[in-house]
Design a protein around this motif. Structure first.
Motif, PDB file in Angstrom:
ATOM      1  N   ASP A 165       0.810  -1.225   0.000  1.00  0.00           N
ATOM      2  CA  ASP A 165       0.000   0.000   0.000  1.00  0.00           C
ATOM      3  C   ASP A 165       0.838   1.267   0.000  1.00  0.00           C
ATOM      4  N   GLN A 208      -0.304   4.246  -2.120  1.00  0.00           N
ATOM      5  CA  GLN A 208      -1.587   4.874  -1.781  1.00  0.00           C
ATOM      6  C   GLN A 208      -1.442   5.967  -0.728  1.00  0.00           C
ATOM      7  N   LEU A 223      -2.854   1.094   6.159  1.00  0.00           N
ATOM      8  CA  LEU A 223      -2.125   0.910   4.902  1.00  0.00           C
ATOM      9  C   LEU A 223      -0.808   0.219   5.220  1.00  0.00           C
ATOM     10  N   ASN A 224      -0.571  -0.920   4.609  1.00  0.00           N
ATOM     11  CA  ASN A 224       0.682  -1.648   4.809  1.00  0.00           C
ATOM     12  C   ASN A 224       1.742  -1.036   3.891  1.00  0.00           C
ATOM     13  N   THR A 225       2.464  -0.063   4.442  1.00  0.00           N
ATOM     14  CA  THR A 225       3.334   0.775   3.629  1.00  0.00           C
ATOM     15  C   THR A 225       4.769   0.264   3.506  1.00  0.00           C
TER      16      THR A 225
END
Length: 348
Positions: free
Chosen positions: A138, A141, A252-254
């Protein structure tokens, strides 16, 4: 009348050391009125001239009694004579010339602060990064979400997450945000930007997801929405705790943390003989077990309860962490691990 065993009595000097230990152990038991402690705290001399102490974690000791026990162990570890504690203590091994006290396992470039702090205490270190970070699914995003949506808080739970947020926030045009962080170490990464809107507005009393989700200030007359740029490996404690309070969490898995692609085998072999393995994430201890195995693992000192729980779940017996937050707590856990095995830092 106190049971006491001593084997391999080589000379009168050793006998006097063991006798002194016996009297000190009895003194602790009398001080705290622990009837079984004298019988449990028995010392046996072994061939490498080390006093081996029974692991007190199987006993119900108060914090004060535990501290006195550690002090006792250290008092009997003098130059040329090491003192090992507990059934698993042999994994640390005797002091060896040139062997590091502590292995630093964070990502390359992130071990400097800890190395300096330990160096100031004459603790020898070996840097052996076990993990590296990469973008999460993510990551792309985050910029648009920061630019186009509003949140009551952006929640940051690691220094790496802080770095990811800074980059996305700048790319999004530096929107107004309110940032809550899990601990002071994470907060310092944001503070170094000098940007007012990135300064943390909330830090929990203890640096973990449970306390952060429970203590985050909320208004009772409206719904709340928070943004959580997380590691893909992070658990769900934070969002579950906030959801239980009626908060909408946008996760969000950043970024993700993974085992290093290549490792210096010579450095790994040196690390096997170190006294303490410092661990700052569950990914790091999982990488150690994958690369080096559980057998012969040094004592494990963790930066917090999340990493400590992961180490215990992997079956590692000598795991240390403290409730003190951030780097101060990390150093405290390392010193406790060294003291517990009663090998004075920096000696060889």
């Amino acid at each position: 009348g106190v049971p006491f065993s001593c084997t391999n009595r080589v000379n009168s000097h050793r006998d006097r050391c063991v006798q002194a230990f016996r009297f000190d152990a009895i003194a602790i038991s009398h001080r705290y009125q622990i009837s079984e402690l004298p019988a449990m705290l028995q010392a046996s001399l072994v061939c490498n001239n080390a006093v081996r102490l029974v692991d007190p974690r199987s006993l119900s000791l108060s914090n004060a009694a535990h501290r006195d026990y550690l002090s006792l162990a250290n008092s009997h570890a003098r130059p040329g004579r090491s003192c090992r504690v507990g059934a698993s203590a042999s994994t640390s091994g005797p002091a060896v010339e040139g062997v590091a006290d502590v292995v630093l396992t964070r990502e390359a470039g992130k071990n400097g602060d800890l190395a300096r702090r330990l160096g100031d205490r004459s603790i020898k270190t070996l840097e052996l990064p076990l993990v590296e970070t990469g973008p999460g699914p993510d990551r792309e995003q985050l910029e648009a979400v920061l630019r186009d949506e509003t949140f009551d808080y952006v929640i940051v739970t690691s220094p790496e997450s802080a770095n990811v947020l800074i980059a996305a926030w700048q790319a999004a045009g530096q929107p107004e945000v309110r940032v809550a962080v899990v601990g002071d170490g994470t907060g310092r990464v944001l503070q170094t930007t000098g940007q007012k809107t990135l300064q943390p507005v909330f830090v929990p009393t203890k640096a973990n997801a449970v306390h952060l989700s429970a203590e985050l200030p909320l208004l009772h007359d409206r719904a709340h929405r928070v943004l959580y740029p997380a590691s893909a490996k992070a658990g769900s404690d934070l969002q579950n705790g906030l959801a239980a309070r009626g908060v909408e969490v946008v996760r969000l898995n950043t970024y993700t943390t993974r085992q290093v692609a290549a490792l210096d085998q010579a450095a790994l072999e040196q690390a096997r003989h170190a006294r303490v393995l410092s661990i700052a994430s569950p990914s790091a201890i999982k990488a150690w077990v994958q690369l080096a195995g559980r057998e012969g693992c040094p004592a494990v000192a963790c930066i917090g309860s999340t990493s400590a729980n992961a180490a215990r779940q992997l079956g590692l017996p000598s795991v240390f962490s403290t409730e003190a937050p951030g780097m101060d707590g990390f150093v405290e856990a390392i010193e406790e691990a060294l003291a517990y095995h009663a090998i004075p830092p920096g000696t060889s």
